[in-house]
Design a protein around this motif. Structure first.
Motif, PDB file in Angstrom:
ATOM      1  N   GLN A 196      31.127 -49.973-102.546  1.00 24.87           N
ATOM      2  CA  GLN A 196      31.524 -50.133-103.950  1.00 24.87           C
ATOM      3  C   GLN A 196      30.448 -49.828-104.819  1.00 24.87           C
ATOM      4  N   LYS A 197      29.022 -49.812-104.633  1.00 25.45           N
ATOM      5  CA  LYS A 197      28.330 -49.509-105.191  1.00 25.45           C
ATOM      6  C   LYS A 197      28.168 -47.974-105.669  1.00 25.45           C
ATOM      7  N   GLN A 198      28.593 -47.212-104.618  1.00 27.55           N
ATOM      8  CA  GLN A 198      28.732 -45.643-104.887  1.00 27.55           C
ATOM      9  C   GLN A 198      30.180 -45.211-105.238  1.00 27.55           C
ATOM     10  N   PHE A 199      31.400 -45.820-104.856  1.00 29.09           N
ATOM     11  CA  PHE A 199      32.449 -45.323-105.494  1.00 29.09           C
ATOM     12  C   PHE A 199      33.206 -46.272-106.252  1.00 29.09           C
ATOM     13  N   PHE A 200      33.970 -45.933-106.974  1.00 31.77           N
ATOM     14  CA  PHE A 200      34.880 -46.501-108.136  1.00 31.77           C
ATOM     15  C   PHE A 200      36.317 -46.173-108.087  1.00 31.77           C
ATOM     16  N   ARG A 201      37.263 -46.917-108.008  1.00 31.97           N
ATOM     17  CA  ARG A 201      38.497 -46.626-108.115  1.00 31.97           C
ATOM     18  C   ARG A 201      38.860 -46.536-109.641  1.00 31.97           C
ATOM     19  N   VAL A 202      39.035 -45.372-110.089  1.00 31.56           N
ATOM     20  CA  VAL A 202      39.005 -45.311-111.518  1.00 31.56           C
ATOM     21  C   VAL A 202      40.549 -45.574-111.835  1.00 31.56           C
ATOM     22  N   ASN A 203      41.532 -45.072-111.076  1.00 34.26           N
ATOM     23  CA  ASN A 203      43.120 -45.410-111.417  1.00 34.26           C
ATOM     24  C   ASN A 203      43.626 -45.358-110.012  1.00 34.26           C
ATOM     25  N   ARG A 204      44.999 -45.484-109.839  1.00 35.04           N
ATOM     26  CA  ARG A 204      45.708 -45.436-108.744  1.00 35.04           C
ATOM     27  C   ARG A 204      45.381 -44.144-107.855  1.00 35.04           C
ATOM     28  N   GLN A 205      45.251 -43.249-108.457  1.00 36.17           N
ATOM     29  CA  GLN A 205      45.087 -41.982-107.969  1.00 36.17           C
ATOM     30  C   GLN A 205      43.505 -41.349-107.245  1.00 36.17           C
ATOM     31  N   TYR A 206      42.835 -41.860-107.867  1.00 35.38           N
ATOM     32  CA  TYR A 206      41.475 -41.368-107.668  1.00 35.38           C
ATOM     33  C   TYR A 206      40.284 -42.619-107.337  1.00 35.38           C
ATOM     34  N   LEU A 207      39.602 -42.230-106.463  1.00 31.95           N
ATOM     35  CA  LEU A 207      38.359 -42.845-105.967  1.00 31.95           C
ATOM     36  C   LEU A 207      37.018 -41.986-106.150  1.00 31.95           C
ATOM     37  N   VAL A 208      36.295 -42.309-107.105  1.00 29.08           N
ATOM     38  CA  VAL A 208      35.267 -41.358-107.535  1.00 29.08           C
ATOM     39  C   VAL A 208      33.821 -41.684-106.963  1.00 29.08           C
ATOM     40  N   ASN A 209      33.063 -40.663-106.521  1.00 33.16           N
ATOM     41  CA  ASN A 209      31.666 -40.846-106.113  1.00 33.16           C
ATOM     42  C   ASN A 209      30.900 -41.070-107.543  1.00 33.16           C
ATOM     43  N   PHE A 210      29.797 -42.021-107.585  1.00 28.24           N
ATOM     44  CA  PHE A 210      29.053 -41.958-108.785  1.00 28.24           C
ATOM     45  C   PHE A 210      28.329 -40.602-108.905  1.00 28.24           C
ATOM     46  N   SER A 211      28.050 -39.998-108.093  1.00 30.13           N
ATOM     47  CA  SER A 211      26.953 -38.968-107.915  1.00 30.13           C
ATOM     48  C   SER A 211      28.011 -37.521-108.487  1.00 30.13           C
ATOM     49  N   ALA A 212      29.378 -37.772-108.511  1.00 31.80           N
ATOM     50  CA  ALA A 212      30.057 -36.702-109.074  1.00 31.80           C
ATOM     51  C   ALA A 212      30.407 -36.826-110.446  1.00 31.80           C
ATOM     52  N   ILE A 213      29.941 -37.767-111.230  1.00 33.50           N
ATOM     53  CA  ILE A 213      30.235 -38.162-112.472  1.00 33.50           C
ATOM     54  C   ILE A 213      29.250 -37.321-113.329  1.00 33.50           C
ATOM     55  N   LYS A 214      29.910 -36.417-114.264  1.00 32.33           N
ATOM     56  CA  LYS A 214      29.071 -35.696-115.173  1.00 32.33           C
ATOM     57  C   LYS A 214      28.899 -36.483-116.517  1.00 32.33           C
ATOM     58  N   ILE A 238      40.922 -43.634-117.554  1.00 30.71           N
ATOM     59  CA  ILE A 238      40.713 -45.137-117.096  1.00 30.71           C
ATOM     60  C   ILE A 238      41.462 -45.907-118.317  1.00 30.71           C
ATOM     61  N   ASN A 239      42.340 -46.739-118.024  1.00 31.73           N
ATOM     62  CA  ASN A 239      42.842 -47.558-119.026  1.00 31.73           C
ATOM     63  C   ASN A 239      41.924 -48.563-119.550  1.00 31.73           C
ATOM     64  N   LYS A 240      42.385 -49.126-120.738  1.00 30.02           N
ATOM     65  CA  LYS A 240      41.371 -49.875-121.645  1.00 30.02           C
ATOM     66  C   LYS A 240      41.273 -51.275-120.783  1.00 30.02           C
ATOM     67  N   GLU A 241      42.006 -51.734-119.926  1.00 31.27           N
ATOM     68  CA  GLU A 241      41.963 -52.908-119.200  1.00 31.27           C
ATOM     69  C   GLU A 241      40.635 -52.714-118.172  1.00 31.27           C
ATOM     70  N   LYS A 242      40.455 -51.662-117.473  1.00 30.92           N
ATOM     71  CA  LYS A 242      39.614 -51.344-116.412  1.00 30.92           C
ATOM     72  C   LYS A 242      38.251 -50.647-117.057  1.00 30.92           C
ATOM     73  N   SER A 243      38.363 -50.310-118.392  1.00 29.11           N
ATOM     74  CA  SER A 243      37.093 -49.645-118.914  1.00 29.11           C
ATOM     75  C   SER A 243      35.958 -50.539-118.757  1.00 29.11           C
ATOM     76  N   ALA A 244      35.746 -51.469-119.175  1.00 28.37           N
ATOM     77  CA  ALA A 244      34.832 -52.623-119.120  1.00 28.37           C
ATOM     78  C   ALA A 244      34.071 -52.600-117.936  1.00 28.37           C
ATOM     79  N   ALA A 245      34.936 -52.847-116.855  1.00 28.84           N
ATOM     80  CA  ALA A 245      34.534 -52.955-115.417  1.00 28.84           C
ATOM     81  C   ALA A 245      33.967 -51.688-114.990  1.00 28.84           C
ATOM     82  N   PHE A 246      34.269 -50.550-115.539  1.00 29.02           N
ATOM     83  CA  PHE A 246      33.799 -49.186-114.981  1.00 29.02           C
ATOM     84  C   PHE A 246      32.560 -48.900-115.373  1.00 29.02           C
ATOM     85  N   LEU A 247      32.382 -49.337-117.055  1.00 29.37           N
ATOM     86  CA  LEU A 247      31.085 -49.255-117.521  1.00 29.37           C
ATOM     87  C   LEU A 247      29.958 -50.187-116.998  1.00 29.37           C
TER      88      LEU A 247
END
Length: 253
Positions: A196-214, A238-247
């Motif tokens: 969970q430190k390395q990957f984040f579920r940005v929405n229902r379709q995508y689970l992204v690696n921190f290292s892939a974020i530009k 990322i919707n507004k409800e999830k934005s704070a958790a992502f940041l």
């Protein structure tokens, strides 16, 4: 046993209720409460339940806000489609974290854990916290996935994976080098196995690696637009409800 369900998806709530009635025929089930407001009102007006099954993302926000308005002393089993809230869940009376879509076996295991913890405290006047925590340790995180392509099996290391995503109702792996593989697992199952430190579920379709974020940009309606080092089939929003958790995840790794 009194069990309360807090869930904003009525079909999911009904499925959970049916499973609980089968597993605990004598239980009295209240709810479902579909919002923070309903849950606070219901939990404040009557006797505290013995157990709560609680979704995390409700119609009016995150269910953790319920704890700010009413004291909850009973154990809570969190049922959610997202895995990134597990740490906060265990800080909020959480004894288990069940990912959707759940099965009868998942709920049975959660009830078993509740019973084990209840017996543990009854038998130990001074609980051994190390023993208690050992019951709640997560399985080891995966370091690779076995995949099958062109009539051959091979392994893909986690460090090679830029993101997981759902394509034509199938979970796929996209590597940094552009290679793509299909997985015979749901995205929820994958999310439960990786860091969970390395990957984040940005929405229902995508689970992204921190290292892939530009980079990250603000988007319409207070959404965030996430750009990766390699192209994705569609924009990652990322919707507004999830934005704070992502940041917060980006900042506190």
């Amino acid at each position: 046993m009194n069990i309360t369900i807090i869930e904003d998806e009525l079909r999911t709530a009904k499925s959970l209720e049916n499973i609980l009635k089968e597993l605990k025929p004598s239980a009295k089930i209240t709810g479902p409460y579909q919002s923070i407001e309903e849950a606070v009102s219901g939990l404040s007006s009557g006797t505290q339940p013995d157990l709560i099954f609680m979704d995390i993302q409700l119609a009016d926000g995150l269910s953790f806000d319920i704890f700010k308005s009413v004291t909850i002393s009973c154990p809570v089993v969190f049922c959610t489609a997202f895995d990134e809230y597990s740490l906060e869940a265990f800080k909020s009376n959480g004894v288990d974290y069940v990912l959707k879509p759940f099965s009868k076996e998942d709920i049975a295991r959660a009830l078993g854990k509740v019973d084990d913890l209840k017996n543990f405290f009854q038998q130990n006047a001074t609980p051994n916290l190390d023993a208690l925590l050992s019951q709640m340790v997560k399985p080891a995180e995966k370091t690779s996935f076995l995949v099958f392509k062109h009539q051959k099996y091979t392994t893909v290391q986690i460090s090679q994976i830029a993101f997981f995503y759902i394509r034509n109702e199938t979970t796929s792996i996209m590597c940094f080098d552009g290679q793509e593989f299909s997985l015979n697992q749901s995205l929820e199952q994958v999310a439960a196995q990786v860091s969970q430190k390395q990957f984040f579920r940005v929405n229902r379709q995508y689970l992204v690696n921190f290292s892939a974020i530009k980079e990250i940009e603000h988007y319409f309606l207070r959404k965030l637009y996430v750009k990766l080092l390699i192209d994705t089939p569609e924009k990652l929003l990322i919707n507004k409800e999830k934005s704070a958790a992502f940041l917060s995840w980006m900042e506190n790794r």
